[in-house]
Design an enzyme around this catalytic site. Structure first.
Site, PDB file in Angstrom:
ATOM      1  N   THR A 169       2.683  11.225  -5.879  1.00 21.22           N
ATOM      2  CA  THR A 169       2.055  10.041  -5.296  1.00 21.22           C
ATOM      3  C   THR A 169       1.083  10.411  -4.178  1.00 21.22           C
ATOM      4  OG1 THR A 169       2.585   8.091  -3.955  1.00 21.22           O
ATOM      5  CG2 THR A 169       4.132   9.889  -3.817  1.00 21.22           C
ATOM      6  N   ASP A 170       0.172   9.477  -3.887  1.00 22.60           N
ATOM      7  CA  ASP A 170      -0.733   9.684  -2.746  1.00 22.60           C
ATOM      8  C   ASP A 170      -0.014   9.466  -1.408  1.00 22.60           C
ATOM      9  OD1 ASP A 170      -0.439   6.919  -2.871  1.00 22.60           O
ATOM     10  OD2 ASP A 170      -2.590   6.466  -2.870  1.00 22.60           O
ATOM     11  N   GLU A 171       1.189   8.866  -1.452  1.00 17.54           N
ATOM     12  CA  GLU A 171       1.877   8.552  -0.184  1.00 17.54           C
ATOM     13  C   GLU A 171       2.275   9.817   0.584  1.00 17.54           C
ATOM     14  OE1 GLU A 171       4.662   5.425   0.034  1.00 17.54           O
ATOM     15  OE2 GLU A 171       3.625   4.220  -1.458  1.00 17.54           O
ATOM     16  N   TYR A 221      10.936   7.666   1.245  1.00 21.34           N
ATOM     17  CA  TYR A 221      10.430   7.847  -0.123  1.00 21.34           C
ATOM     18  C   TYR A 221       9.355   8.925  -0.156  1.00 21.34           C
ATOM     19  CZ  TYR A 221       7.296   7.153  -4.078  1.00 21.34           C
ATOM     20  OH  TYR A 221       6.473   7.375  -5.164  1.00 21.34           O
ATOM     21  N   SER A 222       8.311   8.768   0.687  1.00 24.42           N
ATOM     22  CA  SER A 222       7.203   9.719   0.584  1.00 24.42           C
ATOM     23  C   SER A 222       7.624  11.112   1.045  1.00 24.42           C
ATOM     24  CB  SER A 222       5.967   9.224   1.342  1.00 24.42           C
ATOM     25  OG  SER A 222       6.269   8.871   2.664  1.00 24.42           O
ATOM     26  N   ALA A 223       8.563  11.168   2.002  1.00 23.06           N
ATOM     27  CA  ALA A 223       9.047  12.489   2.440  1.00 23.06           C
ATOM     28  C   ALA A 223       9.800  13.184   1.306  1.00 23.06           C
ATOM     29  CB  ALA A 223       9.952  12.321   3.666  1.00 23.06           C
ATOM     30  N   ASP A 241      21.241  11.944 -16.138  1.00 16.20           N
ATOM     31  CA  ASP A 241      20.814  12.081 -14.742  1.00 16.20           C
ATOM     32  C   ASP A 241      20.140  13.446 -14.585  1.00 16.20           C
ATOM     33  OD1 ASP A 241      20.685  12.436 -11.963  1.00 16.20           O
ATOM     34  OD2 ASP A 241      22.600  11.412 -11.627  1.00 16.20           O
ATOM     35  N   LYS A 252       9.284  12.688  -1.907  1.00 13.33           N
ATOM     36  CA  LYS A 252       8.303  13.099  -2.914  1.00 13.33           C
ATOM     37  C   LYS A 252       7.545  14.343  -2.431  1.00 13.33           C
ATOM     38  CE  LYS A 252       7.217  11.421  -6.325  1.00 13.33           C
ATOM     39  NZ  LYS A 252       7.712  11.591  -7.739  1.00 13.33           N
ATOM     40  N   PHE A 311       8.607  12.061 -14.495  1.00 15.15           N
ATOM     41  CA  PHE A 311       8.384  10.798 -13.781  1.00 15.15           C
ATOM     42  C   PHE A 311       9.607  10.371 -12.965  1.00 15.15           C
ATOM     43  CE2 PHE A 311       5.676  10.365 -17.566  1.00 15.15           C
ATOM     44  CZ  PHE A 311       4.500   9.863 -17.043  1.00 15.15           C
ATOM     45  N   LYS A 315       7.914  -4.768  -6.734  1.00 10.75           N
ATOM     46  CA  LYS A 315       6.657  -4.255  -6.184  1.00 10.75           C
ATOM     47  C   LYS A 315       5.648  -5.392  -6.019  1.00 10.75           C
ATOM     48  CE  LYS A 315       8.374  -0.042  -6.574  1.00 10.75           C
ATOM     49  NZ  LYS A 315       8.274   0.808  -7.740  1.00 10.75           N
TER      50      LYS A 315
HETATM   51  P1  NAD Z   1      10.265   3.306 -11.531  1.00 11.00           P
HETATM   52  O1  NAD Z   1      11.149   3.117 -10.368  1.00 11.00           O
HETATM   53  O2  NAD Z   1       9.714   2.105 -12.224  1.00 11.00           O
HETATM   54  O3  NAD Z   1      11.024   4.157 -12.653  1.00 11.00           O
HETATM   55  C1  NAD Z   1      11.783   5.285 -12.341  1.00 11.00           C
HETATM   56  C2  NAD Z   1      12.583   5.683 -13.579  1.00 11.00           C
HETATM   57  O4  NAD Z   1      13.324   6.868 -13.250  1.00 11.00           O
HETATM   58  C3  NAD Z   1      13.603   4.620 -14.011  1.00 11.00           C
HETATM   59  O5  NAD Z   1      13.569   4.456 -15.409  1.00 11.00           O
HETATM   60  C4  NAD Z   1      14.939   5.212 -13.564  1.00 11.00           C
HETATM   61  O6  NAD Z   1      16.036   4.806 -14.383  1.00 11.00           O
HETATM   62  C5  NAD Z   1      14.667   6.708 -13.687  1.00 11.00           C
HETATM   63  N1  NAD Z   1      15.541   7.505 -12.799  1.00 11.00           N
HETATM   64  C6  NAD Z   1      15.790   7.289 -11.486  1.00 11.00           C
HETATM   65  N2  NAD Z   1      16.670   8.209 -11.033  1.00 11.00           N
HETATM   66  C7  NAD Z   1      16.945   9.042 -12.079  1.00 11.00           C
HETATM   67  C8  NAD Z   1      17.758  10.195 -12.233  1.00 11.00           C
HETATM   68  N3  NAD Z   1      18.492  10.680 -11.221  1.00 11.00           N
HETATM   69  N4  NAD Z   1      17.798  10.798 -13.434  1.00 11.00           N
HETATM   70  C9  NAD Z   1      17.066  10.314 -14.482  1.00 11.00           C
HETATM   71  N5  NAD Z   1      16.306   9.210 -14.400  1.00 11.00           N
HETATM   72  C10 NAD Z   1      16.231   8.588 -13.206  1.00 11.00           C
HETATM   73  O7  NAD Z   1       9.101   4.268 -11.046  1.00 11.00           O
HETATM   74  P2  NAD Z   1       7.556   4.279 -11.447  1.00 11.00           P
HETATM   75  O8  NAD Z   1       6.839   3.320 -10.594  1.00 11.00           O
HETATM   76  O9  NAD Z   1       7.438   4.222 -12.919  1.00 11.00           O
HETATM   77  O10 NAD Z   1       7.153   5.741 -10.936  1.00 11.00           O
HETATM   78  C11 NAD Z   1       7.294   6.876 -11.794  1.00 11.00           C
HETATM   79  C12 NAD Z   1       6.859   8.122 -11.048  1.00 11.00           C
HETATM   80  O11 NAD Z   1       5.514   7.983 -10.649  1.00 11.00           O
HETATM   81  C13 NAD Z   1       7.656   8.387  -9.766  1.00 11.00           C
HETATM   82  O12 NAD Z   1       7.854   9.762  -9.669  1.00 11.00           O
HETATM   83  C14 NAD Z   1       6.742   7.876  -8.660  1.00 11.00           C
HETATM   84  O13 NAD Z   1       6.965   8.587  -7.471  1.00 11.00           O
HETATM   85  C15 NAD Z   1       5.388   8.183  -9.241  1.00 11.00           C
HETATM   86  N6  NAD Z   1       4.289   7.311  -8.805  1.00 11.00           N
HETATM   87  C16 NAD Z   1       4.409   5.959  -8.863  1.00 11.00           C
HETATM   88  C17 NAD Z   1       3.332   5.148  -8.508  1.00 11.00           C
HETATM   89  C18 NAD Z   1       3.403   3.636  -8.570  1.00 11.00           C
HETATM   90  O14 NAD Z   1       2.478   2.966  -8.110  1.00 11.00           O
HETATM   91  N7  NAD Z   1       4.446   3.051  -9.144  1.00 11.00           N
HETATM   92  C19 NAD Z   1       2.147   5.741  -8.063  1.00 11.00           C
HETATM   93  C20 NAD Z   1       2.062   7.139  -7.997  1.00 11.00           C
HETATM   94  C21 NAD Z   1       3.134   7.909  -8.384  1.00 11.00           C
HETATM   95  O1  DAU Z   2       0.653   4.724  -3.471  1.00  9.30           O
HETATM   96  C1  DAU Z   2       1.518   5.011  -4.526  1.00  9.30           C
HETATM   97  C2  DAU Z   2       2.839   4.315  -4.312  1.00  9.30           C
HETATM   98  O2  DAU Z   2       2.617   2.929  -4.561  1.00  9.30           O
HETATM   99  C3  DAU Z   2       3.955   4.840  -5.195  1.00  9.30           C
HETATM  100  O3  DAU Z   2       4.221   6.170  -4.850  1.00  9.30           O
HETATM  101  C4  DAU Z   2       5.228   4.002  -5.028  1.00  9.30           C
HETATM  102  O4  DAU Z   2       6.224   4.449  -5.936  1.00  9.30           O
HETATM  103  C5  DAU Z   2       4.890   2.568  -5.322  1.00  9.30           C
HETATM  104  O5  DAU Z   2       6.017   1.738  -5.126  1.00  9.30           O
HETATM  105  C6  DAU Z   2       3.740   2.095  -4.432  1.00  9.30           C
HETATM  106  O6  DAU Z   2       4.158   2.047  -3.031  1.00  9.30           O
HETATM  107  P1  DAU Z   2       3.711   0.859  -2.045  1.00  9.30           P
HETATM  108  O7  DAU Z   2       4.670   0.804  -0.936  1.00  9.30           O
HETATM  109  O8  DAU Z   2       2.270   0.964  -1.738  1.00  9.30           O
HETATM  110  O9  DAU Z   2       3.893  -0.377  -3.071  1.00  9.30           O
HETATM  111  P2  DAU Z   2       4.523  -1.835  -2.886  1.00  9.30           P
HETATM  112  O10 DAU Z   2       4.202  -2.593  -4.135  1.00  9.30           O
HETATM  113  O11 DAU Z   2       5.944  -1.790  -2.436  1.00  9.30           O
HETATM  114  O12 DAU Z   2       3.650  -2.434  -1.696  1.00  9.30           O
HETATM  115  C7  DAU Z   2       2.230  -2.508  -1.793  1.00  9.30           C
HETATM  116  C8  DAU Z   2       1.709  -3.098  -0.496  1.00  9.30           C
HETATM  117  O13 DAU Z   2       2.132  -4.476  -0.428  1.00  9.30           O
HETATM  118  C9  DAU Z   2       2.288  -2.433   0.747  1.00  9.30           C
HETATM  119  O14 DAU Z   2       1.275  -2.402   1.743  1.00  9.30           O
HETATM  120  C10 DAU Z   2       3.410  -3.358   1.185  1.00  9.30           C
HETATM  121  C11 DAU Z   2       2.922  -4.732   0.740  1.00  9.30           C
HETATM  122  N1  DAU Z   2       3.989  -5.684   0.348  1.00  9.30           N
HETATM  123  C12 DAU Z   2       4.914  -5.291  -0.571  1.00  9.30           C
HETATM  124  C13 DAU Z   2       5.934  -6.155  -0.947  1.00  9.30           C
HETATM  125  C14 DAU Z   2       6.975  -5.715  -1.945  1.00  9.30           C
HETATM  126  C15 DAU Z   2       3.998  -6.976   0.884  1.00  9.30           C
HETATM  127  O15 DAU Z   2       3.135  -7.354   1.697  1.00  9.30           O
HETATM  128  N2  DAU Z   2       5.004  -7.830   0.500  1.00  9.30           N
HETATM  129  C16 DAU Z   2       5.985  -7.459  -0.382  1.00  9.30           C
HETATM  130  O16 DAU Z   2       6.890  -8.296  -0.660  1.00  9.30           O
END
Ligand code: NAD
Ligand code: DAU
Length: 355
Positions: A136-138, A162-164, A61, A166, A83, A201
């Site tokens: 993230t862009d959020e 979440y975004s707050a 952790d 980050k 990450f 997602k």
């Molecule tokens: P994810 O949820 O798929 O993976 C997160 C990983 O972090 C998991 O393997 C989890 O076990 C590990 N983790 C969580 N809490 C932990 C802790 N306390 N200690 C150690 N490990 C821990 O996330 P993702 O989508 O791969 O995102 C990775 C990073 O990229 C994040 O920081 C996210 O904010 C950022 N990001 C994601 C996206 C996206 O679209 N998914 C876009 C931009 C930025």
């Molecule tokens: O922009 C970067 C972010 O993108 C990352 O920081 C986050 O970790 C990642 O989860 C992602 O966030 P979003 O909230 O944009 O992703 P999500 O896939 O949850 O949702 C994408 C869009 O789809 C959003 O407008 C919500 C919508 N949605 C999502 C789900 C899960 C639906 O309409 N139905 C759904 O069931």
């Protein structure tokens, strides 16, 4: 200091793609992969690395300072790529506590451990060390239809727990550069998609539901816009920033692929109609409009010109090529999906979609 890098969250979606891409290169430096293995972490994603001495996995952790100190002392990494996070907006609405803990307290703890380790390096080691924070862009909030894209100077206006959380972690990383001189870099990326994406997602959820004959739950009017980037393009951007990014700088990463959610779901349905046709109807018939996400950001769009100008990075995939690869990957890797679906994830689906 060794040539190894310490990656956190390397069993999650983007982290695991980063680790796999990194180690695919001949002569790659080793990776110490630090992951707590929450519901989102999956060691099966890393199965192809079994027996590869360049990959050391530690179930740890990032809030555990003593464990982090031991890892730094034992492996003496030249860089950290961070990450690890709680990453799902909907979960942050149901329960923000874990987001505060991992994303803020965890990042703080990791920064403190890195600072202590870095402070003990010699001058050459200190100058070479890097702490890259993946964000993230959020954090920038929500755009109107005619607003300019998010740039590196756009103000922070996070709207979800979440975004707050980050945003708070980004501020801490920045402060460690200005206050202590820790050599940090931050990337702010748009929505990723691709292999090993956890099916909570949008894109993998829709693929799985479509294949299972279940409703495709589109929030609100489906016209929220996200800017999609294929995950290996994000990983390539991180490698460039790690190698050549300017210290203390932030870099926006995005694919210039603004799409409404409805566009995305329609494209997925059309791909599935082609690759896995149903007998008498289109997958589009499964689309269902459901209650909107509270505080749902309307539009994200990234201006990635700084990264292109300074480091020459450009995405290799278009949305069309990346989405086709992604759908094919899920069709070819149903065992991975079934493994994820068999666990605790079912409880989340009931909690979020039962109504
Ligand atoms: P994810 O949820 O798929 O993976 C997160 C990983 O972090 C998991 O393997 C989890 O076990 C590990 N983790 C969580 N809490 C932990 C802790 N306390 N200690 C150690 N490990 C821990 O996330 P993702 O989508 O791969 O995102 C990775 C990073 O990229 C994040 O920081 C996210 O904010 C950022 N990001 C994601 C996206 C996206 O679209 N998914 C876009 C931009 C930025
Ligand atoms: O922009 C970067 C972010 O993108 C990352 O920081 C986050 O970790 C990642 O989860 C992602 O966030 P979003 O909230 O944009 O992703 P999500 O896939 O949850 O949702 C994408 C869009 O789809 C959003 O407008 C919500 C919508 N949605 C999502 C789900 C899960 C639906 O309409 N139905 C759904 O069931």
């Amino acid at each position: 200091m060794t040539r190894d890098i310490l990656v956190t969250g390397g069993a999650g979606f983007i982290g695991a793609n980063f680790v796999l891409d990194w180690l695919r290169k001949d002569g790659a430096d080793g990776i110490i992969n630090v992951d707590k293995l929450t519901y989102a972490g999956n060691r099966k994603t890393l199965a192809s690395l079994k027996g590869d001495a360049r990959h050391i996995f530690s179930q740890t952790d990032i809030c555990d300072r003593a464990a982090l100190d031991k890892l730094f002392a034992a492996h003496k990494p030249r860089a950290v790529v961070h990450f690890a996070a709680e990453s799902h907006v909907d979960r942050s609405i149901h329960g923000p506590g874990e987001f505060i803990q991992t994303n803020i307290v965890g990042t703080f703890t990791l920064l403190e451990a890195a600072r202590a380790y870095w402070g003990g390096l010699d001058d050459v080691g200190k100058a070479a060390f890097r702490f890259l924070h993946v964000s993230t862009d959020e954090v920038f909030g929500s755009l109107g239809p005619n607003d300019p894209h998010f740039s590196e100077t756009t103000g922070y206006q996070p709207n979800s727990p979440y975004s707050a959380s980050k945003a708070a972690s980004d501020h801490l990383v920045r402060a460690y550069y200005h206050t202590y001189g820790l050599p940090v870099l931050t990337t702010n990326c748009s929505n990723n998609y691709g292999p090993y994406h956890f099916p909570e997602k949008l894109i993998p959820l829709m693929i799985n539901n479509a294949l299972a004959g279940k409703p495709l739950p589109v929030y609100g009017d489906g016209l929220n816009v996200r800017d999609w980037l294929y995950v290996s393009d994000h990983c390539a951007a991180i490698r460039e920033v790690l190698a050549r990014g300017r210290l203390g700088e932030t870099y926006n990463v995005g694919g210039w692929n603004e799409k409404t959610n409805l566009d995305v779901v329609h494209t997925l349905c059309d791909l599935l109609d082609e690759l896995r046709p149903k007998a008498a109807s289109s997958h589009r018939d499964q689309i269902t409009f459901v209650k909107d996400r509270p505080g749902h950001d309307r539009r994200y769009a990234i201006d990635a010109r700084k990264l292109e100008r300074e480091l020459g990075w450009k995405p290799a995939e278009t949305f069309e090529t990346g989405l086709r690869k992604t759908v094919q990957w899920y069709l070819d890797n149903q065992a991975w999906v079934e493994d994820v679906m068999s666990g605790d994830y079912r409880n989340w689906l009931t909690k979020q979609y039962a109504a």
